[in-house]
Enzyme design. Structure first.
Site, mmCIF file in Angstrom:
data_model
loop_
_atom_site.group_PDB
_atom_site.id
_atom_site.type_symbol
_atom_site.label_atom_id
_atom_site.label_comp_id
_atom_site.label_asym_id
_atom_site.label_seq_id
_atom_site.Cartn_x
_atom_site.Cartn_y
_atom_site.Cartn_z
ATOM 1 C CG ASP A 1 19.736 -123.024 102.468
ATOM 2 O OD1 ASP A 1 18.787 -123.787 102.662
ATOM 3 O OD2 ASP A 1 19.742 -121.830 102.827
ATOM 4 C CG MET A 2 23.244 -126.878 96.098
ATOM 5 S SD MET A 2 24.621 -127.744 96.900
ATOM 6 C CE MET A 2 23.916 -129.387 97.063
ATOM 7 N NE ARG B 1 14.779 -126.178 101.143
ATOM 8 C CZ ARG B 1 15.677 -125.415 101.792
ATOM 9 N NH1 ARG B 1 16.601 -124.739 101.133
ATOM 10 N NH2 ARG B 1 15.664 -125.338 103.100
ATOM 11 C CG HIS C 1 7.581 -118.787 95.123
ATOM 12 N ND1 HIS C 1 8.933 -118.735 94.945
ATOM 13 C CD2 HIS C 1 7.370 -118.742 96.444
ATOM 14 C CE1 HIS C 1 9.534 -118.639 96.121
ATOM 15 N NE2 HIS C 1 8.609 -118.650 97.043
ATOM 16 N NE ARG D 1 20.117 -114.202 97.052
ATOM 17 C CZ ARG D 1 20.956 -114.231 98.095
ATOM 18 N NH1 ARG D 1 22.095 -113.564 98.038
ATOM 19 N NH2 ARG D 1 20.666 -114.908 99.178
HETATM 20 P P1 FDA Z 1 10.160 -118.779 89.204
HETATM 21 O O1 FDA Z 1 11.430 -118.029 89.386
HETATM 22 O O2 FDA Z 1 9.802 -119.249 87.834
HETATM 23 O O3 FDA Z 1 9.021 -117.907 89.810
HETATM 24 C C1 FDA Z 1 7.663 -118.356 89.770
HETATM 25 C C2 FDA Z 1 6.750 -117.225 90.122
HETATM 26 O O4 FDA Z 1 7.023 -116.775 91.451
HETATM 27 C C3 FDA Z 1 6.913 -116.025 89.175
HETATM 28 O O5 FDA Z 1 5.652 -115.528 88.851
HETATM 29 C C4 FDA Z 1 7.681 -115.041 90.022
HETATM 30 O O6 FDA Z 1 7.321 -113.708 89.700
HETATM 31 C C5 FDA Z 1 7.235 -115.386 91.418
HETATM 32 N N1 FDA Z 1 8.316 -115.013 92.304
HETATM 33 C C6 FDA Z 1 9.512 -115.610 92.425
HETATM 34 N N2 FDA Z 1 10.261 -114.911 93.299
HETATM 35 C C7 FDA Z 1 9.485 -113.853 93.695
HETATM 36 C C8 FDA Z 1 9.658 -112.747 94.578
HETATM 37 N N3 FDA Z 1 10.809 -112.548 95.193
HETATM 38 N N4 FDA Z 1 8.633 -111.889 94.777
HETATM 39 C C9 FDA Z 1 7.478 -112.082 94.174
HETATM 40 N N5 FDA Z 1 7.236 -113.086 93.306
HETATM 41 C C10 FDA Z 1 8.228 -113.939 93.072
HETATM 42 N N6 FDA Z 1 18.006 -121.795 95.633
HETATM 43 C C11 FDA Z 1 19.248 -122.316 95.718
HETATM 44 O O7 FDA Z 1 20.037 -122.176 94.791
HETATM 45 N N7 FDA Z 1 19.613 -123.015 96.841
HETATM 46 C C12 FDA Z 1 18.760 -123.219 97.879
HETATM 47 O O8 FDA Z 1 19.138 -123.865 98.873
HETATM 48 C C13 FDA Z 1 17.445 -122.676 97.793
HETATM 49 N N8 FDA Z 1 16.545 -122.851 98.791
HETATM 50 C C14 FDA Z 1 15.248 -122.442 98.622
HETATM 51 C C15 FDA Z 1 14.287 -122.719 99.592
HETATM 52 C C16 FDA Z 1 12.966 -122.383 99.388
HETATM 53 C C17 FDA Z 1 11.948 -122.713 100.440
HETATM 54 C C18 FDA Z 1 12.571 -121.748 98.166
HETATM 55 C C19 FDA Z 1 11.142 -121.430 97.891
HETATM 56 C C20 FDA Z 1 13.521 -121.434 97.227
HETATM 57 C C21 FDA Z 1 14.858 -121.741 97.446
HETATM 58 N N9 FDA Z 1 15.826 -121.424 96.508
HETATM 59 C C22 FDA Z 1 17.101 -121.952 96.642
HETATM 60 C C23 FDA Z 1 15.534 -120.425 95.438
HETATM 61 C C24 FDA Z 1 15.095 -121.086 94.140
HETATM 62 O O9 FDA Z 1 16.192 -121.774 93.582
HETATM 63 C C25 FDA Z 1 14.573 -120.039 93.133
HETATM 64 O O10 FDA Z 1 15.579 -119.109 92.838
HETATM 65 C C26 FDA Z 1 13.335 -119.270 93.603
HETATM 66 O O11 FDA Z 1 12.506 -120.058 94.404
HETATM 67 C C27 FDA Z 1 12.494 -118.813 92.399
HETATM 68 O O12 FDA Z 1 12.068 -119.928 91.662
HETATM 69 P P2 FDA Z 1 10.544 -120.447 91.554
HETATM 70 O O13 FDA Z 1 10.549 -121.921 91.598
HETATM 71 O O14 FDA Z 1 9.703 -119.789 92.561
HETATM 72 O O15 FDA Z 1 10.112 -120.091 90.084
#
Ligand code: FDA
Length: 303
Positions: free
Chosen positions: A130-131, A180, A223, A284
């Site tokens: 993870d970052m 990733r 997502h 979070r």
């Molecule tokens: P965005 O934030 O724009 O969300 C898109 C949609 O998804 C929105 O409609 C939102 O409401 C919905 N959504 C997002 N989170 C939700 C929640 N908790 N409940 C319901 N709906 C939600 N970051 C990092 O800094 N280091 C890392 O190593 C990782 N690793 C990682 C692994 C995996 C498998 C994922 C999916 C994510 C990460 N992240 C991460 C977190 C990433 O950086 C980011 O903060 C979140 O994934 C939210 O960004 P989205 O791309 O989903 O888009």
């Protein structure tokens, strides 16, 4: 505003107590967290595998306060890898370097991660690194390159909100290191990261296309429906086979979207957290979606 409120709430012992003990709270927490033990984690991952999802196991706990604690984290991950091997789970493990001692000793942290990567390699699995926040990026990528050169079996994470990520992607692709791609989850200053979401999203799409063109088995972690539509459009347009990449999402987040991707024949890995230190992770997740907070408040009022 909502984030600040949750920050205040996250420091309230009564809320933590309620979340840890109330059955109503368990319904909410169990949506995002498998449980506090590896046994619960394994049950969830087996169910996900049976439904067709891949998994990555995340033993919750960031920023340990001693090297002894870092060693305990390493042991927890070794136990997780043992379970993956024993039950032949379609799963990787995801680790944070601060949890494995990076703040105390780079050498000890490397030794801890190396131990996990060697075990994962022997079972044909992978360790995903993870970052964390921007001051850790150089050290994290250096460690990933080092282990990848000697073992393979590691995946790096790139955050689209950082200005530097385009050059990091090129560098990692040059070494055939799997990536990733995520947007980034930490509070960063405008000196290092795009302050506007619109620019983060645009950079995400740029880097995602780069990874589809030049990356090694990219993992698209988001997502965001608009971004996922762009990914699917690109994949179809370029005839990229479904086994050349995977999508990744958090366990419990965007479940309809998860089902749709799986039904369409794509690989989807769910990031499944477990462990005693689930509270900050859970807060979070709440902060990211107001509807979750409404649910929490409604149940608090009922109890
Ligand atoms: P965005 O934030 O724009 O969300 C898109 C949609 O998804 C929105 O409609 C939102 O409401 C919905 N959504 C997002 N989170 C939700 C929640 N908790 N409940 C319901 N709906 C939600 N970051 C990092 O800094 N280091 C890392 O190593 C990782 N690793 C990682 C692994 C995996 C498998 C994922 C999916 C994510 C990460 N992240 C991460 C977190 C990433 O950086 C980011 O903060 C979140 O994934 C939210 O960004 P989205 O791309 O989903 O888009």
């Amino acid at each position: 505003m909502l984030r600040s409120l949750l920050l205040v709430l996250s420091r309230q012992p009564w809320l933590r107590h309620w979340l840890e003990t109330s059955p109503a709270a368990e319904r909410l927490t169990s949506r995002f967290i498998a449980g506090s033990s590896i046994e619960r984690e394994v049950v969830v991952c087996q169910r996900l595998n049976a439904d067709g999802y891949l998994a990555t196991l995340d033993h919750l706990g960031e920023s340990v306060t001693s090297l002894e604690e870092a060693e305990r984290s390493r042991e927890a991950y070794l136990a997780a890898l043992d379970q993956i091997a024993k039950l032949n789970l379609e799963a990787t493990v995801s680790v944070k370097l601060t949890q494995l001692g990076l703040d105390f000793s780079e050498a000890a942290c490397l030794a801890n991660v190396e131990c996990l990567v060697a075990r994962a390699k022997s079972m044909g699995r992978m360790v995903e690194i993870d970052m964390e926040s921007s001051p850790y990026v150089d050290r994290t990528l250096a460690l990933v390159s080092n282990l990848h050169a000697r073992y393979g079996s590691v995946r790096a994470v790139i955050q689209a909100y950082l200005y530097r990520s385009e050059s990091d992607v090129q560098n990692l692709c040059g070494q055939s290191i799997p990536i990733r791609l995520c947007k980034g989850a930490y509070r960063e200053s405008a000196d290092v990261a795009f302050p506007r979401k619109k620019d983060v999203d645009a950079n995400y799409v740029r880097l995602m296309f780069e990874l589809f063109d030049r990356g090694t088995y990219p993992a698209i972690a988001s997502h965001d429906e608009k971004i996922l539509d762009r990914a699917l459009g690109y994949v179809r347009e370029r005839n990229i086979a479904a086994d050349r990449f995977e999508f990744q999402m958090l366990y419990g987040v965007g479940r309809d979207l998860q089902r749709r991707l799986l039904a369409a024949g794509y690989r989807l890995r769910l990031y499944v957290p477990y462990g005693n230190a689930w509270y900050p992770y859970f807060m979070r997740r709440l902060a990211e979606r107001p509807a979750n907070v409404v649910f929490l408040a409604r149940n608090l009022l009922k109890n």
